[in-house]
Design a protein around this motif. Structure first.
Motif, PDB file in Angstrom:
ATOM      1  N   UNK A 124     -46.107 -67.558 -15.309  1.00  0.00           N
ATOM      2  CA  UNK A 124     -46.782 -67.394 -14.022  1.00  0.00           C
ATOM      3  C   UNK A 124     -47.363 -68.712 -13.520  1.00  0.00           C
ATOM      4  N   UNK A 125     -47.678 -69.620 -14.438  1.00  0.00           N
ATOM      5  CA  UNK A 125     -48.078 -70.962 -14.020  1.00  0.00           C
ATOM      6  C   UNK A 125     -46.942 -71.638 -13.252  1.00  0.00           C
ATOM      7  N   UNK A 126     -45.718 -71.499 -13.773  1.00  0.00           N
ATOM      8  CA  UNK A 126     -44.565 -72.109 -13.115  1.00  0.00           C
ATOM      9  C   UNK A 126     -44.326 -71.486 -11.733  1.00  0.00           C
ATOM     10  N   UNK A 127     -44.524 -70.178 -11.641  1.00  0.00           N
ATOM     11  CA  UNK A 127     -44.364 -69.505 -10.339  1.00  0.00           C
ATOM     12  C   UNK A 127     -45.403 -70.024  -9.353  1.00  0.00           C
ATOM     13  N   UNK A 128     -46.647 -70.179  -9.813  1.00  0.00           N
ATOM     14  CA  UNK A 128     -47.713 -70.662  -8.934  1.00  0.00           C
ATOM     15  C   UNK A 128     -47.439 -72.083  -8.462  1.00  0.00           C
ATOM     16  N   UNK A 129     -46.944 -72.941  -9.360  1.00  0.00           N
ATOM     17  CA  UNK A 129     -46.627 -74.316  -8.975  1.00  0.00           C
ATOM     18  C   UNK A 129     -45.483 -74.333  -7.975  1.00  0.00           C
ATOM     19  N   UNK A 130     -44.469 -73.480  -8.183  1.00  0.00           N
ATOM     20  CA  UNK A 130     -43.371 -73.404  -7.225  1.00  0.00           C
ATOM     21  C   UNK A 130     -43.847 -72.960  -5.857  1.00  0.00           C
ATOM     22  N   UNK A 131     -44.742 -71.979  -5.826  1.00  0.00           N
ATOM     23  CA  UNK A 131     -45.301 -71.514  -4.558  1.00  0.00           C
ATOM     24  C   UNK A 131     -46.111 -72.621  -3.898  1.00  0.00           C
TER      25      UNK A 131
END
Length: 335
Positions: A124-131
């Motif tokens: 979810x960290x990676x998803x947040x950074x992508x967003x």
């Protein structure tokens, strides 16, 4: 037998005091005061905190997301201060080569694991950074397309305290970004939410429900060389694509606007103001209540509550009610 009635005064709750003993109030706190004095009291004086059930940290709250976006934009723009590099030039550089520079900056930012990211599982960290990359990319593309403005930044996350007119109290605020072009200063406030119509935003500003366009120019005018010619804009980063909306604050006389709020603060008159109560004051299409965590404490939906609060506010908050009514009367005359 005498029937006891509450006059709306809460003893020992007149002027808010910070943890360091300074009597001060934040810009967002004053926005809450405009909407509902009782909510302001709960936040700033009682400092009540609602209990939240435990849950899995698979996503961050809206407040945490907004803080993350603010921190990342500050990271990108702060190094260009005093270098005569416009935000437009910064956007062009970071978006070059398929936004390679922006993506690298985001990865470096994520390695430091800001608190809002650290609590999330790795995926979810990676998803947040992508967003985060997508959000800032969209904003910078709007700047390059001349839809949003990006002049020469002179300050980011500018924290200042200025006197509240007529009170032994300071107003504290943090301005997200200030640009300068041809002697005019452009004050920006980032919002991670979607946008509202310019008409609604203008009305919210006059009601104090969006108070930054009134207070941020006041705060900036205290800087050396002030008062400064300035314009104010919200940047709604949650819109797709991001939207910049400029509001005209020139018609607002700041001391007059703040006077009814000062009376509430000085007297400790922290009454709830709901839509039903305002309707009894002949104020239509204004809904200050946001169903906050304290709604069960203010007893908004108790039988007879609107009538009681109407009576109290008529007697004790007449200046604030008059200010709200003047906004709605003006709106009605213009439609």
């Amino acid at each position: 037998k005498t029937d006891l009635t509450w006059n709306g005064h809460i003893p020992n709750a007149e002027l808010p005091t910070s943890h360091d003993g300074t009597q001060r109030v934040g810009v967002t706190d004053l926005e809450n005061l405009c909407r509902c004095p009782y909510r302001f009291y709960a936040n700033c004086h009682a400092q009540w905190h609602a209990l939240q059930p435990l849950g899995s940290a698979d996503q961050m709250s809206g407040l945490d997301w907004g803080s993350l976006v603010h921190e990342f934009l500050e990271l990108l723009i702060r190094p260009t201060l005093d270098q005569q590099v416009s935000v437009e030039d910064t956007a062009r550089t970071l978006l070059d080569s398929d936004a390679r520079g922006l993506k690298e900056a985001a990865q470096d930012f994520a390695r430091d694991l800001p608190g809002t990211l650290a609590v999330l599982p790795e995926l979810f960290q990676k998803v947040a950074v992508g967003k985060l990359v997508t959000t800032v990319t969209d904003y910078f593309q709007q700047i390059l397309a001349k839809i949003c403005q990006g002049s020469f930044p002179i300050a980011v996350e500018l924290k200042r305290r200025v006197p509240f007119p007529g009170l032994d109290l300071l107003i504290s605020g943090k301005i997200d970004r200030i640009d300068e072009k041809d002697g005019v200063y452009y004050i920006y406030d980032y919002k991670s939410s979607g946008s509202s119509s310019p008409t609604q935003l203008q009305k919210d500003m006059l009601l104090g429900y969006r108070i930054q366009p009134i207070l941020y120019p006041l705060i900036f005018d205290q800087e050396p060389g002030g008062p400064h010619p300035s314009a104010f804009s919200f940047i709604f980063l949650g819109a797709s694509p991001p939207v910049e909306t400029t509001l005209d604050h020139s018609s607002v006389e700041v001391n007059r606007f703040l006077k009814p709020l000062g009376e509430i603060l000085q007297e400790g008159l922290y009454l709830p103001l709901s839509r039903e109560t305002l309707e009894l004051h002949q104020v239509q299409e204004v809904n200050p209540c946001q169903f906050c965590d304290y709604i069960s404490l203010c007893r908004r939906f108790d039988p007879g509550a609107p009538g009681r609060y109407f009576k109290f506010s008529q007697e004790r908050l007449s200046s604030r009610i008059d200010a709200i009514q003047s906004v709605t009367r003006k709106e009605g005359a213009e439609t």
